[in-house]
Scaffold this motif. Structure first.
Motif, short mmCIF file in Angstrom:
data_model
loop_
_atom_site.label_atom_id
_atom_site.label_comp_id
_atom_site.label_asym_id
_atom_site.label_seq_id
_atom_site.Cartn_x
_atom_site.Cartn_y
_atom_site.Cartn_z
N TRP A 61 7.70 -8.47 -4.73
CA TRP A 61 6.94 -7.58 -4.29
C TRP A 61 7.87 -5.31 -5.20
N LYS A 65 9.01 -2.67 2.95
CA LYS A 65 8.53 -1.81 4.00
C LYS A 65 9.76 -1.80 4.71
N THR A 73 14.22 -9.93 -3.81
CA THR A 73 12.34 -10.22 -4.12
C THR A 73 11.61 -8.68 -4.33
N TYR A 74 12.29 -7.75 -4.25
CA TYR A 74 11.99 -6.33 -4.70
C TYR A 74 12.37 -5.11 -6.20
N ASP A 114 -4.75 -7.04 -3.16
CA ASP A 114 -3.99 -8.38 -3.38
C ASP A 114 -3.54 -7.60 -4.34
N LEU A 117 -1.22 -5.45 -6.82
CA LEU A 117 0.14 -5.49 -6.63
C LEU A 117 0.29 -5.78 -7.90
N ASN A 121 3.57 -3.07 -9.04
CA ASN A 121 5.42 -3.65 -9.37
C ASN A 121 5.30 -2.68 -10.88
#
Length: 183
Positions: A61, A65, A73-74, A114, A117, A121
Protein backbone atom coordinates in the motif's frame (compact mmCIF):
# COMPACT_ATOMS: atom_id res chain seq x y z
CA UNK A 1 54.87 -26.08 8.76
CA UNK A 2 52.29 -26.31 6.01
CA UNK A 3 49.27 -24.00 6.19
CA UNK A 4 45.87 -25.65 5.84
CA UNK A 5 43.48 -24.17 3.31
CA UNK A 6 39.76 -24.58 3.68
CA UNK A 7 38.11 -26.75 1.08
CA UNK A 8 35.96 -24.75 -1.30
CA UNK A 9 32.77 -26.51 -2.27
CA UNK A 10 29.90 -25.41 -4.45
CA UNK A 11 27.80 -25.05 -1.33
CA UNK A 12 30.37 -22.77 0.33
CA UNK A 13 30.27 -20.29 -2.56
CA UNK A 14 26.50 -20.20 -2.99
CA UNK A 15 24.90 -16.88 -2.06
CA UNK A 16 22.30 -16.75 0.66
CA UNK A 17 18.73 -16.86 -0.62
CA UNK A 18 15.75 -15.03 0.79
CA UNK A 19 12.10 -15.07 -0.21
CA UNK A 20 10.77 -11.56 0.40
CA UNK A 21 7.14 -11.54 1.43
CA UNK A 22 5.00 -8.40 1.23
CA UNK A 23 5.59 -6.07 4.14
CA UNK A 24 9.25 -7.00 4.65
CA UNK A 25 12.66 -5.79 3.58
CA UNK A 26 16.09 -7.41 3.24
CA UNK A 27 19.46 -5.64 3.34
CA UNK A 28 22.71 -7.58 3.13
CA UNK A 29 26.37 -6.68 2.83
CA UNK A 30 27.32 -9.96 1.18
CA UNK A 31 26.19 -12.20 -1.63
CA UNK A 32 22.48 -12.75 -1.29
CA UNK A 33 19.74 -13.40 -3.81
CA UNK A 34 16.35 -12.03 -2.85
CA UNK A 35 13.27 -13.40 -4.59
CA UNK A 36 9.89 -11.74 -4.58
CA UNK A 37 6.62 -11.97 -6.44
CA UNK A 38 4.80 -8.76 -7.36
CA UNK A 39 1.39 -7.84 -8.67
CA UNK A 40 0.19 -4.35 -7.74
CA UNK A 41 2.76 -4.25 -4.93
CA UNK A 42 6.09 -2.52 -5.50
CA UNK A 43 9.65 -3.56 -4.67
CA UNK A 44 12.29 -0.87 -4.27
CA UNK A 45 15.97 -1.83 -4.36
CA UNK A 46 18.52 0.64 -2.99
CA UNK A 47 22.25 0.18 -3.58
CA UNK A 48 25.54 1.86 -2.67
CA UNK A 49 28.04 1.16 -5.47
CA UNK A 50 31.09 2.07 -3.40
CA UNK A 51 30.13 -0.03 -0.37
CA UNK A 52 28.63 -2.75 -2.61
CA UNK A 53 25.71 -3.15 -0.24
CA UNK A 54 22.12 -3.46 -1.37
CA UNK A 55 18.67 -4.03 -0.03
CA UNK A 56 15.11 -4.37 -1.24
CA UNK A 57 11.69 -3.68 0.27
CA UNK A 58 8.33 -5.12 -0.82
CA UNK A 59 5.30 -3.01 0.05
CA UNK A 60 1.62 -3.36 -0.78
CA UNK A 61 0.00 0.00 0.00
CA UNK A 62 1.20 3.58 -0.61
CA UNK A 63 0.49 4.81 2.93
CA UNK A 64 -1.40 3.89 6.07
CA UNK A 65 -4.66 5.69 6.75
CA UNK A 66 -3.71 5.73 10.43
CA UNK A 67 -0.07 6.87 10.90
CA UNK A 68 0.12 4.98 14.21
CA UNK A 69 -0.32 1.70 12.31
CA UNK A 70 2.30 2.45 9.67
CA UNK A 71 4.90 -0.25 8.98
CA UNK A 72 6.90 -1.55 6.01
CA UNK A 73 3.73 -2.84 4.37
CA UNK A 74 3.32 0.82 3.34
CA UNK A 75 5.62 2.53 0.85
CA UNK A 76 5.92 5.78 2.79
CA UNK A 77 7.47 3.77 5.63
CA UNK A 78 9.24 0.98 3.71
CA UNK A 79 11.45 3.19 1.54
CA UNK A 80 12.79 5.43 4.36
CA UNK A 81 13.24 2.34 6.57
CA UNK A 82 15.27 0.60 3.85
CA UNK A 83 17.44 3.70 3.45
CA UNK A 84 18.00 3.90 7.22
CA UNK A 85 18.86 0.21 7.40
CA UNK A 86 21.44 0.60 4.63
CA UNK A 87 22.91 3.71 6.27
CA UNK A 88 23.24 1.75 9.53
CA UNK A 89 25.21 -0.87 7.55
CA UNK A 90 27.70 1.72 6.26
CA UNK A 91 26.06 3.06 3.09
CA UNK A 92 26.10 6.79 2.49
CA UNK A 93 22.79 8.39 1.50
CA UNK A 94 24.41 10.45 -1.28
CA UNK A 95 25.67 7.28 -2.98
CA UNK A 96 22.38 5.38 -2.96
CA UNK A 97 20.63 4.62 -6.24
CA UNK A 98 17.27 2.96 -6.79
CA UNK A 99 15.56 0.38 -8.96
CA UNK A 100 11.78 -0.03 -8.85
CA UNK A 101 9.67 -3.02 -9.88
CA UNK A 102 5.96 -3.91 -9.89
CA UNK A 103 2.87 -1.77 -9.64
CA UNK A 104 0.90 -3.82 -12.14
CA UNK A 105 -2.80 -4.54 -12.34
CA UNK A 106 -2.53 -8.27 -12.99
CA UNK A 107 -6.20 -9.19 -12.68
CA UNK A 108 -8.96 -7.94 -14.93
CA UNK A 109 -11.52 -8.49 -12.18
CA UNK A 110 -10.15 -5.61 -10.06
CA UNK A 111 -12.49 -2.69 -9.65
CA UNK A 112 -11.39 0.68 -10.98
CA UNK A 113 -10.12 1.74 -7.54
CA UNK A 114 -8.14 -1.50 -7.11
CA UNK A 115 -6.69 -1.16 -10.60
CA UNK A 116 -5.18 2.18 -9.64
CA UNK A 117 -3.40 0.75 -6.57
CA UNK A 118 -0.36 -0.26 -8.62
CA UNK A 119 -0.16 3.22 -10.15
CA UNK A 120 -0.53 4.84 -6.72
CA UNK A 121 2.37 2.73 -5.45
CA UNK A 122 4.51 3.75 -8.44
CA UNK A 123 3.66 7.46 -8.09
CA UNK A 124 4.40 7.44 -4.36
CA UNK A 125 7.71 5.62 -4.89
CA UNK A 126 8.93 8.11 -7.49
CA UNK A 127 7.94 11.04 -5.25
CA UNK A 128 9.73 9.65 -2.19
CA UNK A 129 12.89 8.86 -4.15
CA UNK A 130 12.86 12.37 -5.61
CA UNK A 131 12.36 13.92 -2.18
CA UNK A 132 15.25 11.82 -0.79
CA UNK A 133 17.47 12.76 -3.75
CA UNK A 134 17.99 9.10 -4.65
CA UNK A 135 18.39 8.68 -8.41
CA UNK A 136 16.12 6.15 -10.08
CA UNK A 137 18.49 4.23 -12.37
CA UNK A 138 16.10 1.52 -13.56
CA UNK A 139 12.44 0.62 -13.37
CA UNK A 140 10.10 -2.03 -14.68
CA UNK A 141 6.65 -0.95 -13.55
CA UNK A 142 2.98 -0.92 -14.48
CA UNK A 143 1.22 -3.01 -17.07
CA UNK A 144 -1.08 -5.93 -16.43
CA UNK A 145 1.39 -8.79 -15.83
CA UNK A 146 2.84 -9.84 -12.51
CA UNK A 147 6.58 -10.07 -11.95
CA UNK A 148 8.98 -12.45 -10.32
CA UNK A 149 12.12 -10.65 -9.24
CA UNK A 150 15.56 -12.00 -8.43
CA UNK A 151 17.76 -9.32 -6.85
CA UNK A 152 21.44 -9.73 -5.96
CA UNK A 153 22.46 -7.54 -3.01
CA UNK A 154 26.21 -7.43 -3.74
CA UNK A 155 26.07 -6.60 -7.48
CA UNK A 156 22.71 -4.80 -7.72
CA UNK A 157 21.76 -7.08 -10.61
CA UNK A 158 18.10 -7.88 -11.07
CA UNK A 159 16.26 -10.41 -13.21
CA UNK A 160 12.62 -9.67 -13.96
CA UNK A 161 10.29 -12.40 -15.16
CA UNK A 162 6.89 -11.16 -16.31
CA UNK A 163 4.20 -13.73 -15.74
CA UNK A 164 0.47 -14.16 -16.19
CA UNK A 165 0.09 -16.42 -13.15
CA UNK A 166 1.61 -15.66 -9.76
CA UNK A 167 2.28 -18.84 -7.80
CA UNK A 168 4.41 -18.53 -4.65
CA UNK A 169 5.37 -22.22 -4.70
CA UNK A 170 7.20 -21.82 -8.03
CA UNK A 171 10.37 -21.04 -6.08
CA UNK A 172 10.20 -23.13 -2.99
CA UNK A 173 8.83 -26.42 -1.88
CA UNK A 174 5.17 -26.47 -1.02
CA UNK A 175 4.73 -26.64 2.72
CA UNK A 176 1.42 -28.09 3.88
CA UNK A 177 1.43 -25.79 6.93
CA UNK A 178 1.29 -22.64 4.77
CA UNK A 179 -2.20 -21.49 3.71
CA UNK A 180 -1.27 -21.05 0.01
CA UNK A 181 -4.62 -19.58 -0.91
CA UNK A 182 -3.83 -16.62 1.36
CA UNK A 183 -0.16 -16.04 0.38
Amino acid sequence: MEEEHPTVTQQSIQPLEFYLRPGFLVAHDGDAVVKCILGSAVAVALYDRLARIGGISHFVWPHAKDRRRSNVTYGDTAIPMLRKTLEDMGCHRTRLEAMVFGGACPRQQFSKSDASLGQENITLTRAILKRMNIPLVSEDVGGCRGRKILYHTRSNDAVILKVDTLRPWDWYERDSTIPWDRV
